[in-house]
Design a protein around this motif. Structure first.
Motif, PDB file in Angstrom:
ATOM      1  N   GLY A  99       0.835  -0.968   0.157  1.00  8.82           N
ATOM      2  CA  GLY A  99       0.050  -0.169  -0.163  1.00  8.82           C
ATOM      3  C   GLY A  99       0.880   1.090  -0.006  1.00  8.82           C
ATOM      4  N   THR A 100       1.818   1.138   0.865  1.00 17.44           N
ATOM      5  CA  THR A 100       2.722   2.406   0.767  1.00 17.44           C
ATOM      6  C   THR A 100       3.343   2.514  -0.702  1.00 17.44           C
ATOM      7  OG1 THR A 100       3.253   1.918   3.194  1.00 17.44           O
ATOM      8  CG2 THR A 100       4.916   3.466   2.002  1.00 17.44           C
ATOM      9  N   LEU A 101       4.011   1.542  -1.047  1.00 16.76           N
ATOM     10  CA  LEU A 101       4.690   1.374  -2.355  1.00 16.76           C
ATOM     11  C   LEU A 101       3.778   2.266  -3.467  1.00 16.76           C
ATOM     12  CD1 LEU A 101       7.036   0.837  -4.216  1.00 16.76           C
ATOM     13  CD2 LEU A 101       6.379  -1.178  -4.461  1.00 16.76           C
ATOM     14  N   LEU A 102       2.204   1.577  -3.236  1.00 18.89           N
ATOM     15  CA  LEU A 102       1.270   2.173  -4.199  1.00 18.89           C
ATOM     16  C   LEU A 102       1.181   3.823  -4.442  1.00 18.89           C
ATOM     17  CD1 LEU A 102      -0.815   1.648  -6.171  1.00 18.89           C
ATOM     18  CD2 LEU A 102      -2.402   1.139  -4.340  1.00 18.89           C
ATOM     19  N   TRP A 103       1.038   4.172  -2.960  1.00 13.49           N
ATOM     20  CA  TRP A 103       0.974   5.512  -2.713  1.00 13.49           C
ATOM     21  C   TRP A 103       2.095   6.327  -3.425  1.00 13.49           C
ATOM     22  CZ3 TRP A 103      -2.955   8.763  -1.868  1.00 13.49           C
ATOM     23  CH2 TRP A 103      -4.114   8.043  -1.195  1.00 13.49           C
ATOM     24  N   VAL A 104       3.256   5.903  -3.032  1.00 12.15           N
ATOM     25  CA  VAL A 104       4.500   6.674  -3.521  1.00 12.15           C
ATOM     26  C   VAL A 104       4.794   6.573  -5.097  1.00 12.15           C
ATOM     27  CG1 VAL A 104       7.062   6.455  -3.563  1.00 12.15           C
ATOM     28  CG2 VAL A 104       5.970   6.034  -1.512  1.00 12.15           C
ATOM     29  N   VAL A 105       4.365   5.470  -5.787  1.00  9.48           N
ATOM     30  CA  VAL A 105       4.375   5.350  -7.044  1.00  9.48           C
ATOM     31  C   VAL A 105       3.168   6.353  -7.582  1.00  9.48           C
ATOM     32  CG1 VAL A 105       3.869   3.854  -8.969  1.00  9.48           C
ATOM     33  CG2 VAL A 105       5.383   3.221  -7.164  1.00  9.48           C
ATOM     34  N   ALA A 106       2.011   6.155  -7.124  1.00 11.01           N
ATOM     35  CA  ALA A 106       1.029   7.081  -7.604  1.00 11.01           C
ATOM     36  C   ALA A 106       1.264   8.806  -7.465  1.00 11.01           C
ATOM     37  CB  ALA A 106      -0.370   6.814  -6.784  1.00 11.01           C
ATOM     38  N   PHE A 107       1.866   8.983  -6.424  1.00  8.48           N
ATOM     39  CA  PHE A 107       2.392  10.338  -6.269  1.00  8.48           C
ATOM     40  C   PHE A 107       3.167  10.706  -7.416  1.00  8.48           C
ATOM     41  CE2 PHE A 107      -0.083  10.438  -2.362  1.00  8.48           C
ATOM     42  CZ  PHE A 107      -0.420  11.724  -2.349  1.00  8.48           C
ATOM     43  N   GLY A 108       4.212   9.848  -7.487  1.00 14.51           N
ATOM     44  CA  GLY A 108       5.397  10.082  -8.439  1.00 14.51           C
ATOM     45  C   GLY A 108       4.906  10.231 -10.125  1.00 14.51           C
ATOM     46  N   LEU A 109       3.587   9.384 -10.238  1.00 20.26           N
ATOM     47  CA  LEU A 109       3.027   9.481 -11.390  1.00 20.26           C
ATOM     48  C   LEU A 109       2.495  10.655 -11.600  1.00 20.26           C
ATOM     49  CD1 LEU A 109       2.463   7.690 -13.993  1.00 20.26           C
ATOM     50  CD2 LEU A 109       0.212   7.081 -12.979  1.00 20.26           C
TER      51      LEU A 109
END
Length: 86
Positions: A47-57
């Motif tokens: 879940g944390t990785l998902l948030w980081v990648v979504a904000f990066g995108l």
């Protein structure tokens, strides 16, 4: 957007989609089999990785949509003071 920018966004979107599916699979497995707390940690990590990648995108999308937004910013007062002619 350029071809390179479109490819970058498509790649990022695929990563986000993959992480969403991984998150669902980990959660369903954890609930269905009542697995130990290590799985909860894995669920939180995904879940944390998902948030980081979504904000990066979102950041990459913003940069591709407005490539010169940072370059055209007004100079700071300190920079203007340093430009005082002698």
């Amino acid at each position: 957007l350029t071809k390179r920018g479109e490819r970058r966004m498509a790649f990022g979107a695929r990563i986000v989609l993959t992480l969403i599916f991984a998150q669902i699979i980990v959660a369903a497995t954890m609930i269905a089999y009542q697995l130990p707390s290590v799985w909860r940690s894995l669920h939180e990590a995904v879940g944390t990785l998902l948030w980081v990648v979504a904000f990066g995108l979102a950041y990459v999308a913003r940069r591709l949509a407005h490539p010169f937004a940072v370059a055209s910013a007004a100079p700071s007062p300190a920079a203007r003071a340093a430009e005082v002619p002698a």
